[in-house]
Design an enzyme around this catalytic site. Sequence first.
Site, mmCIF file in Angstrom:
data_model
loop_
_atom_site.group_PDB
_atom_site.id
_atom_site.type_symbol
_atom_site.label_atom_id
_atom_site.label_comp_id
_atom_site.label_asym_id
_atom_site.label_seq_id
_atom_site.Cartn_x
_atom_site.Cartn_y
_atom_site.Cartn_z
ATOM 1 N N THR A 126 -5.333 -22.680 19.333
ATOM 2 C CA THR A 126 -4.358 -23.622 19.264
ATOM 3 C C THR A 126 -3.453 -22.927 18.325
ATOM 4 O O THR A 126 -2.282 -23.713 18.067
ATOM 5 C CB THR A 126 -4.911 -24.941 18.858
ATOM 6 O OG1 THR A 126 -5.791 -24.872 17.691
ATOM 7 C CG2 THR A 126 -5.797 -25.553 20.121
ATOM 8 N N LYS B 133 -0.138 -18.139 20.616
ATOM 9 C CA LYS B 133 0.707 -18.671 21.430
ATOM 10 C C LYS B 133 1.890 -17.839 21.513
ATOM 11 O O LYS B 133 2.582 -17.434 22.475
ATOM 12 C CB LYS B 133 1.281 -20.126 20.513
ATOM 13 C CG LYS B 133 2.259 -20.597 21.526
ATOM 14 C CD LYS B 133 2.474 -22.255 21.044
ATOM 15 C CE LYS B 133 3.615 -22.686 22.061
ATOM 16 N NZ LYS B 133 3.355 -24.076 21.773
ATOM 17 N N ASP C 151 -4.890 -3.652 13.933
ATOM 18 C CA ASP C 151 -3.601 -3.270 13.108
ATOM 19 C C ASP C 151 -2.439 -3.354 14.138
ATOM 20 O O ASP C 151 -2.298 -2.424 14.697
ATOM 21 C CB ASP C 151 -3.751 -2.087 12.142
ATOM 22 C CG ASP C 151 -2.595 -2.220 11.251
ATOM 23 O OD1 ASP C 151 -1.689 -2.304 11.738
ATOM 24 O OD2 ASP C 151 -2.832 -1.734 10.054
ATOM 25 N N HIS C 152 -1.721 -4.424 14.009
ATOM 26 C CA HIS C 152 -0.846 -4.469 15.251
ATOM 27 C C HIS C 152 0.213 -3.147 15.091
ATOM 28 O O HIS C 152 0.772 -2.745 16.398
ATOM 29 C CB HIS C 152 -0.203 -5.961 15.524
ATOM 30 C CG HIS C 152 1.065 -6.013 14.574
ATOM 31 N ND1 HIS C 152 0.944 -6.523 13.175
ATOM 32 C CD2 HIS C 152 2.259 -6.218 14.704
ATOM 33 C CE1 HIS C 152 1.870 -6.595 12.653
ATOM 34 N NE2 HIS C 152 2.773 -6.388 13.545
ATOM 35 N N ASP D 36 -0.571 -7.741 2.178
ATOM 36 C CA ASP D 36 -0.190 -8.158 3.584
ATOM 37 C C ASP D 36 0.395 -6.776 4.418
ATOM 38 O O ASP D 36 0.229 -7.006 5.618
ATOM 39 C CB ASP D 36 0.953 -9.312 3.452
ATOM 40 C CG ASP D 36 1.459 -9.815 4.752
ATOM 41 O OD1 ASP D 36 0.602 -10.273 5.339
ATOM 42 O OD2 ASP D 36 2.743 -10.099 4.837
ATOM 43 N N HIS E 82 -0.827 -1.715 7.162
ATOM 44 C CA HIS E 82 0.520 -1.215 8.272
ATOM 45 C C HIS E 82 0.804 0.118 7.713
ATOM 46 O O HIS E 82 0.850 0.946 8.492
ATOM 47 C CB HIS E 82 1.295 -2.282 8.550
ATOM 48 C CG HIS E 82 0.913 -3.403 8.998
ATOM 49 N ND1 HIS E 82 -0.158 -3.758 9.943
ATOM 50 C CD2 HIS E 82 1.317 -4.953 8.909
ATOM 51 C CE1 HIS E 82 -0.412 -4.764 10.210
ATOM 52 N NE2 HIS E 82 0.727 -5.486 9.587
ATOM 53 N N LYS F 119 9.908 -8.505 1.930
ATOM 54 C CA LYS F 119 10.542 -9.774 2.371
ATOM 55 C C LYS F 119 12.025 -10.016 2.191
ATOM 56 O O LYS F 119 12.163 -9.755 0.751
ATOM 57 C CB LYS F 119 9.869 -10.866 2.475
ATOM 58 C CG LYS F 119 8.344 -10.658 3.146
ATOM 59 C CD LYS F 119 7.544 -12.149 3.603
ATOM 60 C CE LYS F 119 6.198 -11.532 4.330
ATOM 61 N NZ LYS F 119 6.492 -11.360 5.922
ATOM 62 N N LYS G 287 16.201 -6.008 9.130
ATOM 63 C CA LYS G 287 14.637 -5.726 9.676
ATOM 64 C C LYS G 287 14.708 -4.291 10.058
ATOM 65 O O LYS G 287 15.212 -4.266 11.096
ATOM 66 C CB LYS G 287 14.458 -6.687 10.844
ATOM 67 C CG LYS G 287 13.167 -6.538 11.702
ATOM 68 C CD LYS G 287 12.108 -7.251 11.095
ATOM 69 C CE LYS G 287 10.632 -7.037 11.931
ATOM 70 N NZ LYS G 287 9.687 -7.341 11.288
#
Length: 489
Positions: free
Chosen positions: A14, A19, A177-178, A235, A240, A340, A345
């Site tokens: 959920t 999603k 690790d995307h 993070d 990464h 951040k 980006k």
Amino acid sequence: QEHPKSVIVIFGATGDLAKRKLFPSIYHLVQNEKIGKEFAVVGVGRRPWTNDEFRHNVSDSIQTSIKESKDLDDFTSHFHYHPFDVTNPSSYLELNDLLTKLDSTYQTEGNRIFYLAMAPEFFGTIAKNLKKEGLTATKGWSRLVIEKPFGHDLPSAQTLNQEIREAFNEDQIYRIDHYLGKEMVQNIEVIRFANALFEPLWNNRYISNIQVTSSEVLGVEDRGRYYENSGALRDMFQNHMLQMVALLAMEPPIKLTTDEVRSEKVKVLRALRAVSEDEVSDYFVRGQYASGQLDNKQLIGYTEENNVDKKSQTETYVAGKLLIDNFRWAGVPFYIRTGKRMAAKSTQIVVQFKDIPMNLYYKKGENVPPNLLVINIQPDEGITLQLNVKKDGDAGDSKPVKLDLSNNFQDGINTPEAYEKLLYDCMRGDATNFTHWDEVSLSWSFVDPISDAWKKGKAALAAYPSGSMGPKESDEMLEADGNQWWPVN
Ligand code: BG6
């Protein structure tokens, strides 16, 4: 082409990741005929959803992320929901019954993927119970996919690893690790090892320094609670960024097999020069975004964000200088930065080559610009090569030009998303683009002294305005070496 068959159990079905990434990825795999009819997805979560509610949610997620959405009803009929309590053994037994039933309905040959996409405090409990209650004992294979964070330091990562290793072997564990699923990150290897032009120069004789930037425009959003205990170092950097360094610096593997590639990456991480607590401020800069402006929008500072301590010392930016003590890289700094609320980006690698031995085109105190190989990972994908050519009309003068290969080598508009590739790899049993435990543990060993030093206040936290490229201390770190950050695209 044979379709892999499996039931995919998503813990945290959920949640946001399921999603935004997982449902659309599975949909793509079906649409692209990578998987056939022999699959089922079981969503597991605390909420008491029905199958219909779950399917509705899945269908929503696909319609939001993909414009063309055909065969949706047929697709979502493969989805089932199972309300679940992670600590209750009978929950597991019921889940097992459901999986057995679905296995025969969808003919998945007893293959099961357990995908942990939820709060990490339950990773160990779930893994242990899956084994204890018999969910991994089928006639097919069982694999565990585990999202980050994999611990928050070496000791906690070791504990977690021991827990999951009680239930799964290393070769059944797929630590995501995307970044390793990104097209251009996977391209690093090919650019390096399939081109006579680069590999002979890929060492300390010809390369001056390598820069890896991953900047984000977004702030912490609604993740303050998680991020306060993480910061940019844990993070982004520990996983990464170090993974990209490993791919850039590794020796050519003997073959492209999982074991060979991973063992070369491990060697890079072993060769990383450890930074002791007292040296941290010489090699690392930490920053936190203050208020600022981007595209005429006023942005608030990190400490004003939701669920963030007003006096927070959490870093939202980190820049580091890494040295790799091996024959190939001795003396070549790898500069890494991520943060951040920056100006753009962008994830980009710049390989800066050394100056030529004698410069015939030296003018008015200005050096000929160095050759740069830029690998653009996102948002644009491509490579550019900065060379020098003759300046129009001016004999004896040169100017830099860019050979731009952006977009040229895309096979089509539908380059698969990172998660789609990784999920498919897992279904086929290919763990090459997942992190091995040795990589995780070496990364934490490198990172822990840095966060310890920061915790003890051994280096100042530098403020940077939102919408900038980070604190000036980061620029100064490179200037001290006679270098500079190259702008991001
Ligand atoms: C995640 C971090 O791992 O990577 C996020 O937790 C970050 O904080 C994200 O925003 C960046 O990923 P990408 O693919 O957008 O560069």
